[in-house]
Design a protein around this motif. Structure first.
Motif, PDB file in Angstrom:
ATOM      1  N   LEU A  25       0.824  -1.208   0.000  1.00 18.15           N
ATOM      2  CA  LEU A  25       0.000   0.000   0.000  1.00 18.15           C
ATOM      3  C   LEU A  25       0.856   1.256   0.000  1.00 18.15           C
ATOM      4  N   LEU A  26       1.874   1.274   0.851  1.00 16.06           N
ATOM      5  CA  LEU A  26       2.733   2.454   0.940  1.00 16.06           C
ATOM      6  C   LEU A  26       3.516   2.680  -0.338  1.00 16.06           C
ATOM      7  N   SER A  27       4.006   1.609  -0.942  1.00 19.10           N
ATOM      8  CA  SER A  27       4.741   1.771  -2.206  1.00 19.10           C
ATOM      9  C   SER A  27       3.805   2.226  -3.321  1.00 19.10           C
ATOM     10  N   SER A  28       2.555   1.786  -3.276  1.00 24.08           N
ATOM     11  CA  SER A  28       1.573   2.253  -4.253  1.00 24.08           C
ATOM     12  C   SER A  28       1.302   3.743  -4.075  1.00 24.08           C
ATOM     13  N   ASN A  29       1.243   4.182  -2.826  1.00 27.09           N
ATOM     14  CA  ASN A  29       1.054   5.613  -2.554  1.00 27.09           C
ATOM     15  C   ASN A  29       2.218   6.425  -3.114  1.00 27.09           C
ATOM     16  N   ILE A  30       3.437   5.951  -2.873  1.00 27.67           N
ATOM     17  CA  ILE A  30       4.626   6.668  -3.353  1.00 27.67           C
ATOM     18  C   ILE A  30       4.654   6.684  -4.880  1.00 27.67           C
ATOM     19  N   ALA A  31       4.311   5.567  -5.491  1.00 27.38           N
ATOM     20  CA  ALA A  31       4.329   5.490  -6.958  1.00 27.38           C
ATOM     21  C   ALA A  31       3.308   6.428  -7.589  1.00 27.38           C
ATOM     22  N   ASN A  32       2.221   6.706  -6.884  1.00 29.16           N
ATOM     23  CA  ASN A  32       1.167   7.564  -7.430  1.00 29.16           C
ATOM     24  C   ASN A  32       1.201   8.978  -6.868  1.00 29.16           C
ATOM     25  N   ALA A  40      -4.211   8.716  -0.997  1.00 31.35           N
ATOM     26  CA  ALA A  40      -3.309   7.825  -0.271  1.00 31.35           C
ATOM     27  C   ALA A  40      -4.110   6.905   0.646  1.00 31.35           C
ATOM     28  N   ARG A  41      -3.730   5.625   0.663  1.00 31.55           N
ATOM     29  CA  ARG A  41      -4.430   4.624   1.477  1.00 31.55           C
ATOM     30  C   ARG A  41      -3.469   4.005   2.488  1.00 31.55           C
ATOM     31  N   ASP A  42      -4.051   3.518   3.585  1.00 38.15           N
ATOM     32  CA  ASP A  42      -3.270   2.819   4.604  1.00 38.15           C
ATOM     33  C   ASP A  42      -4.217   1.916   5.376  1.00 38.15           C
ATOM     34  N   VAL A  43      -3.651   1.004   6.145  1.00 34.45           N
ATOM     35  CA  VAL A  43      -4.431   0.099   6.972  1.00 34.45           C
ATOM     36  C   VAL A  43      -4.845   0.846   8.238  1.00 34.45           C
ATOM     37  N   TYR A 119      -8.512   6.068   3.798  1.00 37.31           N
ATOM     38  CA  TYR A 119      -7.798   7.092   3.050  1.00 37.31           C
ATOM     39  C   TYR A 119      -7.144   8.020   4.051  1.00 37.31           C
ATOM     40  N   ARG A 120      -5.893   8.316   3.780  1.00 39.30           N
ATOM     41  CA  ARG A 120      -5.137   9.175   4.690  1.00 39.30           C
ATOM     42  C   ARG A 120      -5.562  10.628   4.509  1.00 39.30           C
ATOM     43  N   LEU A 134       4.722  12.867   0.231  1.00 37.33           N
ATOM     44  CA  LEU A 134       5.890  12.000   0.073  1.00 37.33           C
ATOM     45  C   LEU A 134       6.707  11.856   1.349  1.00 37.33           C
ATOM     46  N   ASP A 135       6.831  12.907   2.124  1.00 36.94           N
ATOM     47  CA  ASP A 135       7.596  12.809   3.375  1.00 36.94           C
ATOM     48  C   ASP A 135       6.931  11.823   4.340  1.00 36.94           C
ATOM     49  N   THR A 136       5.627  11.941   4.493  1.00 40.04           N
ATOM     50  CA  THR A 136       4.887  11.028   5.365  1.00 40.04           C
ATOM     51  C   THR A 136       4.991   9.592   4.867  1.00 40.04           C
ATOM     52  N   GLU A 137       4.830   9.402   3.562  1.00 37.16           N
ATOM     53  CA  GLU A 137       4.874   8.049   2.989  1.00 37.16           C
ATOM     54  C   GLU A 137       6.255   7.417   3.172  1.00 37.16           C
ATOM     55  N   ARG A 138       7.297   8.206   2.983  1.00 32.05           N
ATOM     56  CA  ARG A 138       8.660   7.678   3.148  1.00 32.05           C
ATOM     57  C   ARG A 138       8.939   7.273   4.593  1.00 32.05           C
TER      58      ARG A 138
END
Length: 170
Positions: A25-32, A40-43, A119-120, A134-138
């Motif tokens: 999920l996190l890598s999908s967020n970064i890619a998009n 952005a999605r997360d569990v 959704y975040r 991007l900072d949060t996702e990283r």
């Protein structure tokens, strides 16, 4: 015997599965990050935990009222191991052979058991509707990677401990 051995690793395996799912999920967020309108999605850990506790009938949940007087040791549906179950008969050609039925069957849960995706909420929404920061996702990606590695280390230590017990001849 194999089902008991496999049950020992069920929690660690399931924890790694959840971490791997979250990493996707996190890598999908970064890619998009540059995709207009992407959210952005997360569990959602809180709802996942509440659902898991409700399934087991933990104290203070609605399911505990219906399971009054029963043990709270029921395993989570998603933590069920791939185990040996009845179904395949084994051939006993000598008097000392164990008789029994065994079949390897996947009994673990699906990714829907990890809770509903949420959704975040963005700290600073973009004009194109994209909510990826991007900072949060990283940071979340690195944190999740660290937790995955520590879970893998714990599981490896469990395996080493069992191998040491098996090979010690005790």
């Amino acid at each position: 015997m194999l089902d008991k051995l496999d049950a020992e690793f069920a929690f660690g395996r399931e924890a790694l599965d959840v971490r791997a799912h979250r990493q996707e999920l996190l890598s999908s967020n970064i890619a998009n990050a540059d995709t207009p309108g992407y959210r952005a999605r997360d569990v959602d850990f809180a709802s996942s935990l509440a659902g898991a506790l409700k399934k087991t009938g933990a104290p203070g949940t609605a399911a505990s009222a219906t399971l009054a007087g029963t043990s709270n040791a029921a395993p989570l549906a998603m933590a069920q191991p791939v185990g040996v179950t009845s179904g395949m008969s084994m051939n006993a050609t000598e008097a000392g052979h164990m008789a029994g039925n065994a079949r390897l069957a996947a009994t673990g849960g699906t990714t829907q058991d990890y809770g509903q995706l949420k959704y975040r909420n963005p700290t600073q929404p973009a004009l194109d509707g994209n909510t990826v920061d991007l900072d949060t996702e990283r940071v979340q990606f690195a944190d999740n990677s660290l937790h995955y590695e520590s879970g893998l280390t714990v599981l490896t230590q469990q395996i080493k401990t069992m191998l040491a017990a098996i090979t010690s001849g005790g």
